[in-house]
Each structure stands twice: as structure tokens, then as C-alpha cells.
Design an enzyme around this catalytic site. Structure first.
Site, PDB file in Angstrom:
ATOM      1  N   SER A   1      -0.170   9.413 -21.975  1.00 34.31           N
ATOM      2  CA  SER A   1      -0.225  11.222 -22.079  1.00 34.31           C
ATOM      3  C   SER A   1      -0.749  10.967 -19.862  1.00 34.31           C
ATOM      4  O   SER A   1      -0.786   9.902 -19.781  1.00 34.31           O
ATOM      5  CB  SER A   1      -0.032  12.494 -22.424  1.00 34.31           C
ATOM      6  OG  SER A   1      -1.804  12.314 -22.161  1.00 34.31           O
TER       7      SER A   1
ATOM      8  N   ASP B   1       3.969   8.699 -22.344  1.00 30.64           N
ATOM      9  CA  ASP B   1       4.282  10.079 -23.070  1.00 30.64           C
ATOM     10  C   ASP B   1       4.695  10.694 -22.698  1.00 30.64           C
ATOM     11  O   ASP B   1       3.540  11.665 -21.580  1.00 30.64           O
ATOM     12  CB  ASP B   1       2.718  10.135 -24.112  1.00 30.64           C
ATOM     13  CG  ASP B   1       3.207  10.629 -25.015  1.00 30.64           C
ATOM     14  OD1 ASP B   1       4.382  10.984 -25.727  1.00 30.64           O
ATOM     15  OD2 ASP B   1       2.278  11.483 -25.622  1.00 30.64           O
TER      16      ASP B   1
ATOM     17  N   HIS C   1       3.849  18.971 -32.475  1.00 29.45           N
ATOM     18  CA  HIS C   1       2.279  18.859 -31.615  1.00 29.45           C
ATOM     19  C   HIS C   1       0.966  18.970 -32.202  1.00 29.45           C
ATOM     20  O   HIS C   1       1.121  20.342 -32.058  1.00 29.45           O
ATOM     21  CB  HIS C   1       2.633  18.361 -30.299  1.00 29.45           C
ATOM     22  CG  HIS C   1       3.527  17.857 -29.449  1.00 29.45           C
ATOM     23  ND1 HIS C   1       4.762  18.109 -29.563  1.00 29.45           N
ATOM     24  CD2 HIS C   1       3.342  16.433 -29.749  1.00 29.45           C
ATOM     25  CE1 HIS C   1       5.295  16.849 -28.225  1.00 29.45           C
ATOM     26  NE2 HIS C   1       4.396  16.000 -29.098  1.00 29.45           N
TER      27      HIS C   1
ATOM     28  N   HIS D   1       8.063  12.639 -32.475  1.00 29.94           N
ATOM     29  CA  HIS D   1       7.123  12.818 -31.860  1.00 29.94           C
ATOM     30  C   HIS D   1       6.752  13.795 -32.860  1.00 29.94           C
ATOM     31  O   HIS D   1       6.845  13.961 -34.068  1.00 29.94           O
ATOM     32  CB  HIS D   1       7.424  14.456 -30.407  1.00 29.94           C
ATOM     33  CG  HIS D   1       7.395  12.899 -29.756  1.00 29.94           C
ATOM     34  ND1 HIS D   1       6.491  12.799 -27.993  1.00 29.94           N
ATOM     35  CD2 HIS D   1       8.531  12.287 -29.010  1.00 29.94           C
ATOM     36  CE1 HIS D   1       6.629  12.036 -27.523  1.00 29.94           C
ATOM     37  NE2 HIS D   1       7.874  11.724 -27.498  1.00 29.94           N
TER      38      HIS D   1
ATOM     39  N   SER E   1       2.041  13.392 -36.153  1.00 26.69           N
ATOM     40  CA  SER E   1      -0.034  13.123 -37.173  1.00 26.69           C
ATOM     41  C   SER E   1       0.473  14.031 -38.479  1.00 26.69           C
ATOM     42  O   SER E   1       1.379  14.711 -38.955  1.00 26.69           O
ATOM     43  CB  SER E   1      -0.737  13.986 -36.397  1.00 26.69           C
ATOM     44  OG  SER E   1      -1.183  12.691 -35.882  1.00 26.69           O
TER      45      SER E   1
ATOM     46  N   ASP F   1      -0.985  10.812 -32.040  1.00 25.26           N
ATOM     47  CA  ASP F   1      -2.448  11.586 -31.222  1.00 25.26           C
ATOM     48  C   ASP F   1      -3.389  11.674 -31.956  1.00 25.26           C
ATOM     49  O   ASP F   1      -4.773  11.185 -32.054  1.00 25.26           O
ATOM     50  CB  ASP F   1      -1.655  11.867 -30.012  1.00 25.26           C
ATOM     51  CG  ASP F   1      -2.754  11.817 -29.005  1.00 25.26           C
ATOM     52  OD1 ASP F   1      -3.716  11.514 -29.098  1.00 25.26           O
ATOM     53  OD2 ASP F   1      -2.449  13.104 -27.738  1.00 25.26           O
TER      54      ASP F   1
HETATM   55  P1  13P Z   1       0.860  14.435 -33.077  1.00 26.78           P
HETATM   56  O1  13P Z   1       0.188  15.791 -32.024  1.00 26.78           O
HETATM   57  O2  13P Z   1       0.917  14.976 -34.048  1.00 26.78           O
HETATM   58  O3  13P Z   1       0.040  13.416 -33.255  1.00 26.78           O
HETATM   59  O4  13P Z   1       2.114  14.233 -31.990  1.00 26.78           O
HETATM   60  C1  13P Z   1       1.544  12.944 -31.054  1.00 26.78           C
HETATM   61  C2  13P Z   1       3.270  13.419 -30.352  1.00 26.78           C
HETATM   62  O5  13P Z   1       4.239  13.463 -30.159  1.00 26.78           O
HETATM   63  C3  13P Z   1       2.168  12.199 -29.079  1.00 26.78           C
HETATM   64  O6  13P Z   1       3.946  12.632 -27.817  1.00 26.78           O
HETATM   65  O1  G3H Z   2       2.456  14.913 -26.897  1.00 33.04           O
HETATM   66  C1  G3H Z   2       1.864  14.913 -26.791  1.00 33.04           C
HETATM   67  C2  G3H Z   2       0.262  14.213 -27.070  1.00 33.04           C
HETATM   68  O2  G3H Z   2      -0.404  14.203 -28.570  1.00 33.04           O
HETATM   69  C3  G3H Z   2      -0.331  13.664 -25.966  1.00 33.04           C
HETATM   70  O3  G3H Z   2      -1.709  15.060 -25.821  1.00 33.04           O
HETATM   71  O4  G3H Z   2      -1.444  15.215 -22.868  1.00 33.04           O
HETATM   72  O5  G3H Z   2      -3.340  16.098 -24.560  1.00 33.04           O
HETATM   73  O6  G3H Z   2      -3.571  13.993 -23.738  1.00 33.04           O
HETATM   74  P1  G3H Z   2      -2.600  15.464 -23.909  1.00 33.04           P
HETATM   75 ZN    ZN Z   3       4.880  14.321 -27.651  1.00 33.07          ZN
END
Ligand code: 13P
Ligand code: G3H
Ligand code: ZN
Ligand code: NA
Length: 312
Positions: free
Chosen positions: A49, A86, A182, A215, A218, A260
Site C-alpha cells: 500500500s 495496492d 476492509h 478486496h 480476510s 491483509d
Molecule cells: P482485508 O482488510 O480484508 O485483509 O483486505 C485487504 C485489501 O483489500 C487490501 O487491498
Molecule cells: O486496503 C487496505 C490495505 O489493507 C492496506 O492497508 O493502507 O494500512 O497499509 P494500509
Molecule cells: Zn483493498
């Protein structure tokens, strides 16, 4: 070296699986991801990211990703590995990532109007393609947090918009909103978590075979939530996306599934366990190694039981 996602996605959709896209923020997470993928013989996307890139530094990220390729080779594996941005937030950011060795980028202009989203995605696609880099765009908005943008409600992707969007933008894959979100708190205990698989099916009829991205996928394993709580952490009980739903999606035109949060939970659970069970420990290797291994083992299980990309 690192590859773009073109062939990965074509093969995934031909053979009915999804390529895992796991986020990383440091060397230990990179190693967990590449070791899991190499041990299972799965293609893998190392996903970074904007925030992760700021954290590691733009010089370190490509070094870690290239090291991942060498780690896999050293393990006797020749799996394809991509380095993907990302939730890219601008053309400038995507361009900078491409200059610094990313093989794939996402431009997320999904919170803009349909026309602006097309224009921004097209600009990135033209630049990226001239450099052999593949592009993911997004149509629809996920509930929850997307970097700085926070949405209260899902705006599901409208199937009647996808064909014009992919044709006009020229992107290589499309992230859609069908009920994933997310973070760790997707559904509350007692909810019946269901994806809008009818919308996915309708999208597939509009753009047959075109690689779709999920996306916010998880599964928020109960094991890690309870470990975090047992070892002194505070986290609300929550439910993620059930494996069964993801398994079905992986067999469809969904070619990439993003995870993630689960890695973060596994890593945190592992570190907390060492700190509680062995409070005298202050050698980082002694708490980062078990954390890395929890993450690696979780990814291996996920590749085998959910993505279907084992030995692909
Ligand atoms: P999660 O928060 O469900 O792991 O999603 C990760 C994601 O979409 C990163 O772009
Ligand atoms: O979609 C978001 C991802 O989980 C990345 O998260 O921006 O905290 O690294 P972050
Ligand atoms: Zn995402
Ligand atoms: Na698929």
C-alpha cells in the site's frame, strides 16, 4: 525477476483458481508470503500500500520484492511473483512506483464519478502498459476503510457499467464491490456473512473471462482473535469473509483475492504469545520468527483450501 499479472490471471481464470495477493510491510512478512507460496507452488502477488511504501521506503520495497524472487529460486521454486501497488491514489504515485520497479499497480479512483474514474484509470493504463506493467482499477465502493477514505455503506458495483468501464479505461483487471470490506470488523457475531454472488455472476456475463479482483477478503480467523485476547490484546469479536464464499469466488472469474488483515492478526498473535509466555525475551528474532511462521502457515492453509492455486 518480477512479472506482471497478465499471464497469472489468464491461467487462473482458465484453470479456475485465484491468485493470492498478500500485503507486506516488512522483511518478515515478505518472507512469510514467499515461503508459503514457494512451499505450495502458488503464484503470488506481493502487495504494497502507499502507507506500507512510506513505512519501508521507496528504495527498500523493490529490493525486498526482488529478494523474494531469489528466496523462491533458492527454495527450488520458480513461481511467478508480482510486486503490486495496492490502492494507488494518483497517476503520479502509480508512475513513481513503476519507476521504482513495481510490475503491477492499482489506481483506485472508485470514489470519483464514473467518467473521472475512467479518465484516471486510462491515464495510468497507458503509462503502465508502455512500461510492461499491468493495471487494476475499481468500480463500486467497499464499506469500511480504504486508506484515508472511509465509506459507511457499500456501493455495489453496477453490472451494467463494467463493460464500458473496462473497454474505455483499457485496464487489465477490475476490483468490484459485492459485500466484502476492509479491516477486521466486517460482520458482527451473529451476522450471516454473504457476498452478492448474483452481482458477480451478472458482471461475468458482461465481461466474460475478464479478471475480477476481490478486496477486503480476510476471513478474520477466530484462532487469532482469541490468541490476541488471551495474550493481553484488545480486539472486538468479529467475523470476516467465510472461506466457503471465497472458495466459490476463486473458481469464477475472480482472479485475485486480497488479504491483509489476516496476516496482521497472525503476526500480532505470534508476537503477543512470546511476550506473554517469555517476558524476559528482548531479542527481536525470538519474537519475529514465531510471528512470521504463524503468518506463513496461515497463508499455506489458505492457498491450499481457499485459493486453489496450489501447484498451479
Ligand atoms: P482485508 O482488510 O480484508 O485483509 O483486505 C485487504 C485489501 O483489500 C487490501 O487491498
Ligand atoms: O486496503 C487496505 C490495505 O489493507 C492496506 O492497508 O493502507 O494500512 O497499509 P494500509
Ligand atoms: Zn483493498
Ligand atoms: Na478464478
Amino acid at each position: 525477476g518480477l512479472v506482471n499479472t497478465k499471464e497469472m490471471f489468464a491461467k487462473a481464470n482458465k484453470e479456475g483458481y485465484a491468485v493470492p495477493a498478500f500485503n507486506f510491510n516488512n522483511m518478515e512478512q515478505m518472507l512469510a508470503i514467499v515461503e508459503a507460496a514457494a512451499l505450495k507452488g502458488s503464484p503470488v502477488i506481493l502487495q504494497c500500500s502507499g502507507g506500507a511504501r512510506t513505512y519501508m521506503g521507496r528504495t527498500v520495497v523493490p529490493m525486498l520484492a526482488k529478494a523474494a524472487v531469489d528466496v523462491a529460486r533458492d527454495m527450488g521454486s520458480d513461481i511467478p511473483i508480482a510486486l503490486h501497488l495496492d490502492h494507488g491514489s494518483s497517476f503520479e504515485q502509480a508512475k513513481d512506483c513503476i519507476e521504482w520497479g513495481f510490475s503491477s499497480v492499482m489506481i483506485d479512483a472508485s470514489h470519483h464519478s464514473f467518467e473521472e474514474n475512467i479518465a484516471e484509470s486510462k491515464k495510468v493504463a497507458e503509462y503502465a502498459h508502455a512500461h510492461g506493467v499491468t493495471v487494476e482499477a475499481e468500480l463500486g465502493v467497499l464499506a469500511g476503510i480504504e486508506d484515508e477514505v472511509e465509506a459507511e455503506e457499500h456501493i455495489f458495483t453496477q453490472p451494467h457499467e463494467v463493460e464500458e468501464f473496462v473497454k474505455a479505461s483499457g485496464v487489465d483487471s477490475l476490483a468490484i464491490s459485492i459485500g466484502t470490506s476492509h479491516g477486521a470488523h466486517k460482520f458482527k457475531p451473529g451476522d450471516d456473512p454473504k457476498l452478492k454472488l448474483d452481482i458477480l455472476a451478472e458482471i461475468e456475463t458482461k465481461i466474460p473471462g475478464f479478471p475480477i479482483v476481490l478486496h477486503g477478503s480476510s476471513s478474520v480467523p477466530a484462532k487469532f482473535i482469541s490468541m490476541i485476547k488471551e495474550f493481553g490484546g484488545e480486539i472486538k469479536d468479529a467475523i470476516g469473509i467465510p472461506d466457503e464464499q471465497l472458495r466459490g469466488a476463486a473458481k469464477s472469474a475472480v482472479a485475485k483475492i486480497n488479504v491483509d488483515t489476516d496476516g496482521r492478526l497472525a503476526f500480532t498473535a505470534g508476537i503477543r504469545e512470546v511476550f506473554v509466555k517469555n517476558p524476559k525475551e528482548f531479542d527481536p528474532r525470538k519474537y519475529l520468527t514465531p510471528a512470521k511462521n504463524y503468518m506463513r502457515d496461515f497463508y499455506m492453509e489458505k492457498i491450499e483450501n481457499v485459493f486453489g492455486s496450489e501447484g498451479a
